[in-house]
Design a protein around this motif. Structure first.
Motif, PDB file in Angstrom:
ATOM      1  N   SER A   1     -57.169 -27.476 -76.943  1.00 40.63           N
ATOM      2  CA  SER A   1     -56.785 -28.210 -75.738  1.00 40.63           C
ATOM      3  C   SER A   1     -57.732 -27.970 -74.566  1.00 40.63           C
ATOM      4  O   SER A   1     -57.589 -28.582 -73.511  1.00 40.63           O
TER       5      SER A   1
ATOM      6  N   THR B   1     -61.874 -24.266 -69.753  1.00 35.10           N
ATOM      7  CA  THR B   1     -61.198 -24.382 -68.458  1.00 35.10           C
ATOM      8  C   THR B   1     -61.079 -23.022 -67.783  1.00 35.10           C
ATOM      9  O   THR B   1     -61.430 -22.866 -66.607  1.00 35.10           O
TER      10      THR B   1
ATOM     11  N   LEU C   1     -51.471 -25.814 -71.198  1.00 38.49           N
ATOM     12  CA  LEU C   1     -52.476 -26.849 -71.434  1.00 38.49           C
ATOM     13  C   LEU C   1     -52.355 -27.384 -72.856  1.00 38.49           C
ATOM     14  O   LEU C   1     -52.307 -26.617 -73.831  1.00 38.49           O
TER      15      LEU C   1
ATOM     16  N   ALA D   1     -52.981 -31.229 -75.488  1.00 47.52           N
ATOM     17  CA  ALA D   1     -53.650 -32.524 -75.654  1.00 47.52           C
ATOM     18  C   ALA D   1     -53.138 -33.143 -76.943  1.00 47.52           C
ATOM     19  O   ALA D   1     -52.536 -32.468 -77.791  1.00 47.52           O
TER      20      ALA D   1
ATOM     21  N   SER E   1     -54.637 -32.674 -71.357  1.00 38.51           N
ATOM     22  CA  SER E   1     -56.074 -32.903 -71.167  1.00 38.51           C
ATOM     23  C   SER E   1     -56.622 -34.061 -72.007  1.00 38.51           C
ATOM     24  O   SER E   1     -57.827 -34.305 -72.003  1.00 38.51           O
TER      25      SER E   1
ATOM     26  N   ARG F   1     -58.261 -36.586 -69.762  1.00 38.19           N
ATOM     27  CA  ARG F   1     -58.937 -35.998 -68.602  1.00 38.19           C
ATOM     28  C   ARG F   1     -60.236 -35.345 -69.034  1.00 38.19           C
ATOM     29  O   ARG F   1     -60.337 -34.792 -70.127  1.00 38.19           O
TER      30      ARG F   1
ATOM     31  N   VAL G   1     -59.684 -31.235 -65.342  1.00 34.48           N
ATOM     32  CA  VAL G   1     -58.718 -30.179 -65.650  1.00 34.48           C
ATOM     33  C   VAL G   1     -59.013 -28.930 -64.824  1.00 34.48           C
ATOM     34  O   VAL G   1     -58.100 -28.292 -64.279  1.00 34.48           O
TER      35      VAL G   1
END
Length: 221
Positions: free
Chosen positions: A17, A22, A148, A150, A201, A204, A209
């Motif tokens: 993810s 990040t 987080l 996805a 995410s 994005r 993020v």
């Protein structure tokens, strides 16, 4: 120290993810340390495999969980992980470790040992910590908690690209299998804790993020 220098940012979430990219970027932007707890579980898994321990035998894993010396470097621009003084940052990303890390991580003695190590590293704060039980177990009092995730297809495509794999479908199946194990284990399962900000995410960019997480930290500290 300022509040920001003492802050603990707990980032949990699913594989692929974007947690590592990040968290490293957020830590660098804010002048904080960085800890990848997943690397520690991979490191102890690598050690078990090297020592010939049957990773499917929880009792065998538990009996030796206290033996390896695991050290995590916390520089977000160059995090390190060593086992008994040996750099294993490449070895812990192997397919063999990928296939064995979930059963090893589910052993209570392994989790207890590594959670104690993680809390010692967190200390007085000033750190971004990523994993699967950070907000729920390791740092339940963290000022900022993020979950987080996805879409599975997006996660698989990213992970396959990272690992140079051609079979995205197989990568997706592997990710979903690990999610199921980690979410269903009895000890410290992967979960969204109260107070965590959920970030998807899928649609994005990484920069978007990162900006969201940095904004959360600035808002709450």
């Amino acid at each position: 120290m300022s509040a920001q220098q003492n802050v603990v940012v707990a980032v949990d979430g699913t594989s692929g993810s974007g947690k590592s990219s990040t968290c490293r970027a957020v830590a660098d932007r804010l002048g904080l340390r960085y800890l990848d707890t997943g690397a520690q579980y991979r490191a102890i898994t690598w050690w078990m495999l090297r020592e010939g321990v049957d990773v499917q035998d929880a009792a065998a894993v538990a009996a030796r969980a206290g033996e390896p010396d695991i050290v995590s470097g916390t520089d977000p621009l160059g995090p390190t992980i060593t086992v008994d003084g040996t750099d294993v940052s490449v070895e812990i990303r192997s397919d063999e470790v990928n296939g064995a890390v979930s059963p090893v991580s589910a052993v209570p003695e392994v989790r207890t040992r590594l959670v104690d190590l993680q809390r010692a590293i967190v200390g007085d704060g000033g750190i971004v910590v990523e994993g699967r039980d950070i907000g729920s177990v390791v740092c339940p009092d963290a000022e900022v908690k993020v979950y987080l995730t996805a879409d599975p297809a997006a996660r698989a495509a990213r992970r396959a690209l990272e690992n140079g794999a051609d079979d995205v479908a197989a990568t997706e199946a592997s990710l979903l299998a690990r999610d199921a194990i980690d979410s269903g284990r009895a000890v410290a399962p992967l979960t969204v804790v109260d107070g965590a900000t959920q970030i998807d995410s899928t649609d994005r960019t990484l920069d978007e993020v990162i900006e969201l997480v940095v904004g959360l930290v600035m808002e709450r500290v």
